[in-house]
Design an enzyme around this catalytic site. Structure first.
Site, PDB file in Angstrom:
ATOM      1  N   HIS A   6       0.831  -1.198   0.000  1.00  0.00           N
ATOM      2  CA  HIS A   6       0.000   0.000   0.000  1.00  0.00           C
ATOM      3  C   HIS A   6       0.872   1.257   0.000  1.00  0.00           C
ATOM      4  CE1 HIS A   6      -2.781   2.855   2.304  1.00  0.00           C
ATOM      5  NE2 HIS A   6      -3.418   2.612   1.177  1.00  0.00           N
ATOM      6  N   ARG A   7       0.864   1.976  -1.106  1.00  0.00           N
ATOM      7  CA  ARG A   7       1.733   3.151  -1.294  1.00  0.00           C
ATOM      8  C   ARG A   7       3.205   2.757  -1.191  1.00  0.00           C
ATOM      9  NH1 ARG A   7      -1.672   7.199   2.792  1.00  0.00           N
ATOM     10  NH2 ARG A   7      -3.717   6.345   2.240  1.00  0.00           N
ATOM     11  N   GLU A  33       0.267  -0.744  -4.722  1.00  0.00           N
ATOM     12  CA  GLU A  33      -0.798   0.248  -4.900  1.00  0.00           C
ATOM     13  C   GLU A  33      -0.191   1.630  -4.794  1.00  0.00           C
ATOM     14  OE1 GLU A  33      -3.912   3.081  -3.296  1.00  0.00           O
ATOM     15  OE2 GLU A  33      -1.986   2.449  -2.464  1.00  0.00           O
ATOM     16  N   ASP A  35      -1.181   6.141  -5.663  1.00  0.00           N
ATOM     17  CA  ASP A  35      -2.224   7.146  -5.897  1.00  0.00           C
ATOM     18  C   ASP A  35      -1.697   8.217  -6.846  1.00  0.00           C
ATOM     19  OD1 ASP A  35      -4.021   6.258  -3.477  1.00  0.00           O
ATOM     20  OD2 ASP A  35      -2.020   6.559  -2.648  1.00  0.00           O
ATOM     21  N   HIS A  48      -0.744  10.753  -2.324  1.00  0.00           N
ATOM     22  CA  HIS A  48      -2.083  10.408  -1.858  1.00  0.00           C
ATOM     23  C   HIS A  48      -2.985  11.619  -1.678  1.00  0.00           C
ATOM     24  CE1 HIS A  48      -5.212   9.533   1.178  1.00  0.00           C
ATOM     25  NE2 HIS A  48      -5.289   8.374   0.543  1.00  0.00           N
ATOM     26  N   GLU A 108      -4.583   4.183  -8.226  1.00  0.00           N
ATOM     27  CA  GLU A 108      -5.821   4.800  -7.761  1.00  0.00           C
ATOM     28  C   GLU A 108      -5.912   6.232  -8.270  1.00  0.00           C
ATOM     29  OE1 GLU A 108      -8.193   6.229  -3.733  1.00  0.00           O
ATOM     30  OE2 GLU A 108      -6.694   4.633  -3.551  1.00  0.00           O
ATOM     31  N   LYS A 110      -7.103   9.709  -7.896  1.00  0.00           N
ATOM     32  CA  LYS A 110      -7.574  10.501  -6.760  1.00  0.00           C
ATOM     33  C   LYS A 110      -8.363  11.715  -7.253  1.00  0.00           C
ATOM     34  CE  LYS A 110      -6.745   9.691  -3.087  1.00  0.00           C
ATOM     35  NZ  LYS A 110      -7.454   8.816  -2.092  1.00  0.00           N
ATOM     36  N   ASP A 227       0.427  -1.839   4.530  1.00  0.00           N
ATOM     37  CA  ASP A 227       1.597  -0.972   4.635  1.00  0.00           C
ATOM     38  C   ASP A 227       2.867  -1.785   4.926  1.00  0.00           C
ATOM     39  OD1 ASP A 227      -0.113   1.250   4.421  1.00  0.00           O
ATOM     40  OD2 ASP A 227      -0.439   1.300   6.584  1.00  0.00           O
TER      41      ASP A 227
END
Length: 233
Positions: A6-7, A33, A35, A48, A108, A110, A227
């Site tokens: 995640h990120r 992943e 953003d 993000h 993703e 945003k 994470d």
């Protein structure tokens, strides 16, 4: 259960930075992943928040700054002094890290607060230029953006939910998309369990606890966004 960083590996590195993604690329996980927002000069950058305040030493909205302006800020020191000098990456720079791996890349969009005109087209151009379209998943809380992306190209997409909706699998099929990305709390609710039983692919965010991951695996969640992917490895 499949793992998405995640990120990037954001437990140990500043989120959505090249350092975080370089750590993820070394791991035997399903994917990563990230953003994306758009700058005032039309560049797709990986971050993000709508503002740079939390993850840099600058202030203001991404949409109001050029890429060159954003590059003047430090996006690493907020996390730890050893990451001083990390810059906001472009989408292309992140894709280059994963170009020769087998990782899936969840991008993703945003655009649920600000609508970035042309964001879907810009992301698709970058993905296509790198020859990575088969390994891309496009997700967003902005479901209209997902519909637009589906009209542009046959690319895997997912809609994001933070709250429960009724008949999520019917909604997914009506939009013609491949997956549902839901919060770890929503994933345990009856409508999502029923959607999984009906064949929907469900991935849950953000899971950093082994017990929670096991509970999600038990109800049939395919993958989690975490994470700390190394915790589960």
């Amino acid at each position: 259960m499949k793992l998405f960083a995640h990120r990037g590996v954001s437990k140990h590195y500043p989120e959505n930075t090249l350092a975080s993604f370089r750590a993820a690329v070394k791991l035997p996980i399903e994917g990563v992943e990230l953003d994306v927002h758009m700058t005032s000069d039309g560049e797709v950058v990986v971050i993000h928040d709508e503002k740079i305040n939390r993850t840099s030493n600058g202030k203001g909205f991404v949409k109001d700054k050029t890429l060159a302006e954003l590059r003047t800020y430090d996006f690493g020191s907020w996390f730890h002094k050893k990451f001083r000098g990390e810059k906001i990456p472009t989408l292309r720079e992140v894709l280059e890290i994963f170009k020769h791996t087998n990782h899936l890349i969840n991008i993703e969009l945003k655009s649920d607060v600000f609508v970035y005109a042309g964001l879907e087209e810009a992301v698709l151009r970058e993905v296509t230029a790198m020859g990575m379209q088969p390994r891309i998943i496009i997700s967003s809380f902005d479901h209209a953006a997902i519909v637009r992306m589906k009209k542009l190209a046959p690319i895997a997409c997912a809609v994001l939910f933070s709250n429960i909706i009724l008949q999520p699998n019917e909604y997914r099929k009506a939009l013609g998309i491949e997956a549902l990305h839901v919060s770890k709390y929503v994933a345990k609710r009856k409508p999502i369990r029923e959607a999984i039983e009906q064949g929907a692919v469900v991935r849950a965010y953000t899971v950093n606890n082994k017990e929670e991951a096991q509970q999600l695996a038990n109800v049939g969640v395919e993958a989690i966004f975490t994470d700390d992917p190394e915790l589960f490895l």
